[in-house]
Scaffold this motif. Structure first.
Motif, mmCIF file in Angstrom:
data_model
loop_
_atom_site.group_PDB
_atom_site.id
_atom_site.type_symbol
_atom_site.label_atom_id
_atom_site.label_comp_id
_atom_site.label_asym_id
_atom_site.label_seq_id
_atom_site.Cartn_x
_atom_site.Cartn_y
_atom_site.Cartn_z
ATOM 1 N N LEU B 86 0.840 -1.209 0.000
ATOM 2 C CA LEU B 86 0.000 0.000 0.000
ATOM 3 C C LEU B 86 0.871 1.254 0.000
ATOM 4 C CD1 LEU B 86 -2.995 1.123 0.474
ATOM 5 C CD2 LEU B 86 -2.333 1.280 2.848
ATOM 6 N N GLN B 87 1.869 1.254 0.861
ATOM 7 C CA GLN B 87 2.702 2.454 0.978
ATOM 8 C C GLN B 87 3.557 2.634 -0.266
ATOM 9 O OE1 GLN B 87 4.087 3.278 5.179
ATOM 10 N NE2 GLN B 87 3.767 1.094 5.270
ATOM 11 N N TRP B 89 2.850 1.514 -3.351
ATOM 12 C CA TRP B 89 2.062 1.847 -4.533
ATOM 13 C C TRP B 89 1.491 3.262 -4.452
ATOM 14 C CZ3 TRP B 89 -3.175 2.731 -5.843
ATOM 15 C CH2 TRP B 89 -3.412 2.753 -7.215
ATOM 16 N N THR B 90 0.941 3.642 -3.282
ATOM 17 C CA THR B 90 0.296 4.954 -3.208
ATOM 18 C C THR B 90 1.315 6.088 -3.226
ATOM 19 O OG1 THR B 90 0.274 4.836 -0.810
ATOM 20 C CG2 THR B 90 -1.712 4.153 -1.932
ATOM 21 N N ASN B 91 2.453 5.912 -2.552
ATOM 22 C CA ASN B 91 3.368 7.045 -2.392
ATOM 23 C C ASN B 91 4.529 7.054 -3.361
ATOM 24 O OD1 ASN B 91 3.304 8.257 1.036
ATOM 25 N ND2 ASN B 91 1.695 7.983 -0.465
ATOM 26 N N LEU B 104 11.377 8.017 -2.612
ATOM 27 C CA LEU B 104 9.933 7.820 -2.687
ATOM 28 C C LEU B 104 9.502 6.620 -1.857
ATOM 29 C CD1 LEU B 104 9.269 8.475 -6.451
ATOM 30 C CD2 LEU B 104 8.637 9.906 -4.531
ATOM 31 N N ALA B 109 10.652 4.766 7.102
ATOM 32 C CA ALA B 109 9.458 5.592 7.299
ATOM 33 C C ALA B 109 8.191 4.758 7.215
ATOM 34 C CB ALA B 109 9.420 6.697 6.256
ATOM 35 N N VAL B 113 3.450 2.115 10.059
ATOM 36 C CA VAL B 113 2.181 1.656 9.480
ATOM 37 C C VAL B 113 2.229 0.149 9.258
ATOM 38 C CG1 VAL B 113 0.729 1.804 7.441
ATOM 39 C CG2 VAL B 113 1.593 3.886 8.497
#
Lengths: 465, 469
Positions: B86-87, B89-91, B104, B109, B113
């Motif tokens: 999730l992190q 792909w989204t960010n 990226l 970081a 989560v």
């Protein structure tokens, strides 16, 4: 066999006092706990307390409605202090919400069986405190109807994802995970006791509701085996979780570059403070509740004393952290950091700082005396001071650092509005409303767990251990 | 200890076959012993019931070790995987977040989560896995029909022996229990088959189901039909603001107008336009500017001087020079009733360059040619169509090659483009000042093309000119 227990036994350091007193058997425990919720009418004091608490709750939600209508300008938040009371209240309530899961999970893993009498109560308190906590950042975002932007949901009106490298987003995940897992833990622990209520229920509606929520629990040995496995696993999962939540809350501050916030001591310091305030709240509520609902045999002086010892330990850790912050500010040689701390102690918010120090560092030290640890009214007074002090700790951290940062030209003095004050009061109303409803309708003590730890509850002399 | 089977105390006649027997014991120790013995006797599907968990009872009734921890492990691993994906792909893929040049996708970081989701999904697996493995919720259970079973959540201990376990008759059961310390045996009857839903509940469910289909149907309809209405804003955000708008009344001001006139002597940013020659096409005046200019502008010394200055200001124009038409001082108005002409500039206040000329051609072809025609004869498409339709109110555009127009100074042409004349509207709002000068420049070129002499053509092109048909 159940040994005759007297106060003398309690005071004998050579033997461990029993968990429950007063010659209890299985049925008497069921009776003691169930009859609280089965009384057709609670005592008048309950009604008085509920009337006050629910009025405050009503006021709280009306003010939230007004906030949504009018905007965040009704608060005292303004340049340079944009994180004001709402965030102070959030951290305060989240901190309170730490005791429950700590008692349930960490003390369970350490086989501290004395937790069984108080864990349900503390877990309920956790859930209610986390509810109060979650409201504040939710309404603090300004446009409340867009609060779902906090979560990684695809939306056409935002058309972007949240920034996963921001501690504020970590906080969303930490608090919502914590709330969910605490709720599961609490509810799961309650299923056997709800089944007891179901089986004792006389009215149709009680039968139906308790029946529904006890999910058809029968106390089957097979069910108990899986239940215990699941409970142990949940405890093992919740233990690091409870430590992570306030760690991540502290990242909200520590990851920023503001003097007074940007310190590595924050995570352990916040966690110790959270446990400190959480236990203080449990004691504050437990002392009147056990007297009021006749639970003195289940929640004994030993329980209270143990909790007071934890308050003393965590209070000393918090005091050490205050001292260490000052030391590091001096030792770092960083002028801004030094100023931030001198400003805390001697600046315009010195009154808040010294309130915090006297409530958090000095007050719990009285627990070195056994007399104070075992006298109900004394411990309640100290715990109330601790709660006040812990609220001020968050106030001092948030407000002093923001109000005077690097640029003297942008300094300001924050003062709250009446609505700020009423909203804090309202959140207490919500907390106590939920708490009073819990006392009235749900099993306040984990009956099945207490029964399991009665002397002679477990078979002896077999090869299963 | 021999016991007698106590049949179910009857409110209703016994219609169902016996499902099994509940054998009651006084405490955990007795229950555990009995369970162990019964299991050793080879009975299957035994179960035991107690108000609290009893260590070893699950083994005594022959229960295999639960697989729940493996399920929790799977839950945790899926939480971890979902969080990382999730992190990432989204960010880093779908919406790359560039923050202070940080990578990226960086694991440190993403740890918080990932940690939280691992815990969350593990906890879901533990809780829901426990319920599913236990077959809960199960609100209908034949055991609940046996009144004595209610005490199981209080202080009673039971061993349950189903009929299929290999112990089919009460006689067998009695024999089996001889060696144990059973306190009583209770029959459990098989559950009656579930009856039909109560009628009010059935209707309520039907109505509820019908109502529940309305929102999806409305969404479906909205997605498949066009609407002239503006989009629905559930929350108007800042669409409607309590602000004063032009042309609105306001009781706040004495004159009742919401729009406030400019304070005297102020100039809005960018509106100063001091340069008369550039912005208005007239010579910078020492006295009054346009239009209240005295009639006699035959060219006093001051005017000439100003003109020279403006010409000198645009150095290039003198070098490229030829755009200036035959000098002719504006004549005093023939008709004394007409207002006097202002002192139009006769030199371009902008440098005359090939680029600007090209720009002028392009702008002319866009804005002017539709009426005036590509060559300026007044035969643009609009004009021709208007004549074709015999539009009575149509005023034909002037040919740019007619002598009065040819004789106009550039300042006047510029003024006409800016403010319009007769039916022609002003173009100041559509064409920038510089572009208007470019158009005037191109108009001058068009005019010159009809009146050029051979001498005007560069030497090397003259032979080509002679070859033209």
């Amino acid at each position: 066999m159940a040994t005759a227990t007297t106060e003398l036994d309690l005071n004998d350091p050579r033997r461990r006092p029993p968990l429950v007193t007063g010659d209890q058997d299985l049925h008497s425990i069921t009776e003691t706990v169930s009859k609280i919720a089965e009384r057709p009418k609670p005592p008048r004091a309950w009604y008085v307390a509920f009337a006050i608490a629910s009025s405050l709750t009503l006021m709280f939600f009306s003010l939230i409605g007004y906030l949504v209508y009018k905007g965040t300008g009704i608060w005292g938040n303004n340049n340079p202090v944009f994180w004001a009371w709402p965030i102070v209240n959030f951290v305060f309530w989240v901190g309170i919400g730490h005791a429950g899961t700590l008692i349930s999970a960490i003390l369970f893993l350490f086989r501290q069986n004395w937790r069984t009498s108080i864990n349900r109560f503390a877990e309920a308190m956790t859930i209610f405190a986390v509810i109060c906590a979650a409201i504040f950042p939710g309404i603090h975002v300004g446009r409340v109807w867009l609060a779902y932007w906090l979560f990684p949901l695809p939306s056409t009106d935002l058309a972007m994802w949240p920034n996963f490298r921001s501690p504020l987003l970590w906080d969303v995940f930490a608090v919502s995970t914590y709330a969910t897992v605490s709720l599961l833990f609490w509810y799961m622990g309650m299923i056997p006791d709800l089944a007891t209520f179901r089986d004792r229920a006389t009215s149709k509606i009680r039968k139906m509701l308790y029946g529904l929520f006890s999910l058809g629990w029968t106390g089957s040995a097979r069910h108990w085996a899986r239940y215990e496995t699941a409970y142990m696993l949940l405890a093992a999962l919740a233990a690091p979780l409870v430590l992570s939540v306030h760690t991540i809350v502290s990242f909200d501050f520590a990851v920023s570059q503001l003097p007074g916030w940007h310190t590595t001591i924050f995570p352990p310091y916040f966690v110790a403070g959270a446990v400190f305030s959480g236990f203080a709240m449990v004691v504050t509520l437990m002392v009147p509740a056990r007297a009021f609902f006749g639970l003195k045999d289940l929640v004994t002086m030993r329980h209270l004393e143990n909790m007071n010892k934890i308050i003393l330990a965590t209070g000393s850790m918090v005091g050490y952290a205050y001292a260490m912050e000052f030391f590091i500010a001096w030792y770092s040689g960083n002028a801004y950091e030094q100023f931030a701390f001198i400003n805390r102690a001697f600046g315009p918010y010195a009154w808040a700082y010294w309130t915090m120090v006297s409530c958090n560092m000095i007050a719990p030290q009285f627990f070195w005396f056994r007399k104070v640890r075992t006298t109900p009214w004394m411990m309640v007074v100290i715990c109330i001071f601790v709660n006040i002090g812990m609220w001020f700790e968050r106030f001092v951290i948030t407000i002093t650092s923001l109000s005077r940062d690097f640029l003297p030209s942008s300094w300001g003095y924050y003062s709250p509005t009446a609505i700020d004050v009423l909203m804090l009061l309202g959140s207490f109303g919500l907390f106590f409303t939920l708490f009073l409803l819990f006392c009235r309708y749900l099993p306040m003590v984990a009956m099945a767990e207490v029964k399991a730890y009665l002397p002679d509850s477990q078979p002896h002399g077999d090869d299963h251990h | 200890m021999a016991t007698v089977v106590e049949p179910l105390p009857k409110q209703q006649p016994k219609t169902q076959p016996v499902a099994g027997w509940l054998v009651q014991f006084a405490d955990a120790q007795q229950l555990l012993d009995a369970a162990g013995k019964t299991n050793a006797a080879g009975l299957k599907d035994l179960d035991a019931f107690s108000p609290y968990p009893i260590h070893g009872l699950d083994l005594a009734v022959g229960m295999p070790r639960t697989k729940l921890p493996w399920l929790v492990l799977c839950g945790g691993l899926s939480g971890l995987t979902i969080a990382i994906l999730l992190q990432w792909w989204t960010n880093a893929v779908d919406y790359p977040f560039l923050i202070s040049g940080k990578p990226l996708f960086s694991l440190p970081a993403n740890i918080p989560v990932a940690f939280e989701l691992t815990i969350l999904l593990s906890a879901f697996a533990a809780f829901f896995g426990m319920l599913i493995f236990n077959g809960l919720p199960k609100l209908r259970n034949p055991l609940f029909k046996q009144p004595v079973f209610r005490r199981v959540t209080d202080d009673a201990f039971f061993l349950y022996i189903p009929r299929q376990s290999g112990c089919d008759t009460p006689q067998q059961l009695t024999k089996l229990l001889e060696a144990t310390e059973a306190h009583g045996v209770h029959e459990v009857l098989e559950d009656e088959p579930a009856g039909p839903l109560p009628r009010p509940l059935k209707y309520a469910l039907i109505i509820l189901a019908t109502i529940a289909t309305i929102p999806p149907l409305m969404i479906l309809q909205a997605r498949n039909e066009r609407s002239e209405q503006p989009r629905v804003h559930f929350v108007p955000n800042m669409d409607y603001q309590p602000q004063a708008k032009p042309q609105n009344a306001s009781p706040f001001f004495a004159d009742g107008r919401a729009a406030r006139p400019q304070v005297e002597g102020t100039v809005a940013w960018g509106d100063l336009e001091e340069d008369d020659a550039y912005y208005r096409g007239i010579r910078p005046a020492s006295e009054q500017p346009v239009p209240a200019r005295p009639a006699s502008f035959a060219g006093g010394a001051a005017n000439e001087k100003a003109s020279d200055e403006s010409a000198a200001g645009s150095a290039a124009s003198d070098e490229v020079a030829p755009a200036v038409p035959p000098q002719k001082q504006p004549e005093p108005a023939a008709n004394p009733m007409e207002p006097p002409e202002p002192d139009w500039v006769t030199q371009f206040p902008v440098p005359v360059t090939t680029e600007l000329m090209e720009r002028g051609r392009q702008r002319y072809n866009i804005y002017c040619a539709v009426c005036h025609g590509l060559s300026g004869d007044g035969d643009g498409l609009v004009a021709r169509r208007a004549i074709e339709l015999q539009q009575s109110t149509w005023v034909p555009p002037t040919s740019l090659h007619s002598p009065p127009v040819r004789e106009q100074p550039v300042g006047k042409l510029f003024n006409t483009v800016t403010h319009g004349i007769r039916k022609m509207p002003g173009y100041a709002s559509q064409i920038t000042t510089e572009d208007r000068w470019a158009i005037v420049m191109y108009v001058r070129a068009l005019q010159r093309s009809r009146n050029a002499k051979v001498d005007d053509v560069p030497e090397n092109l003259v032979p080509q000119l002679r070859d033209l048909p």
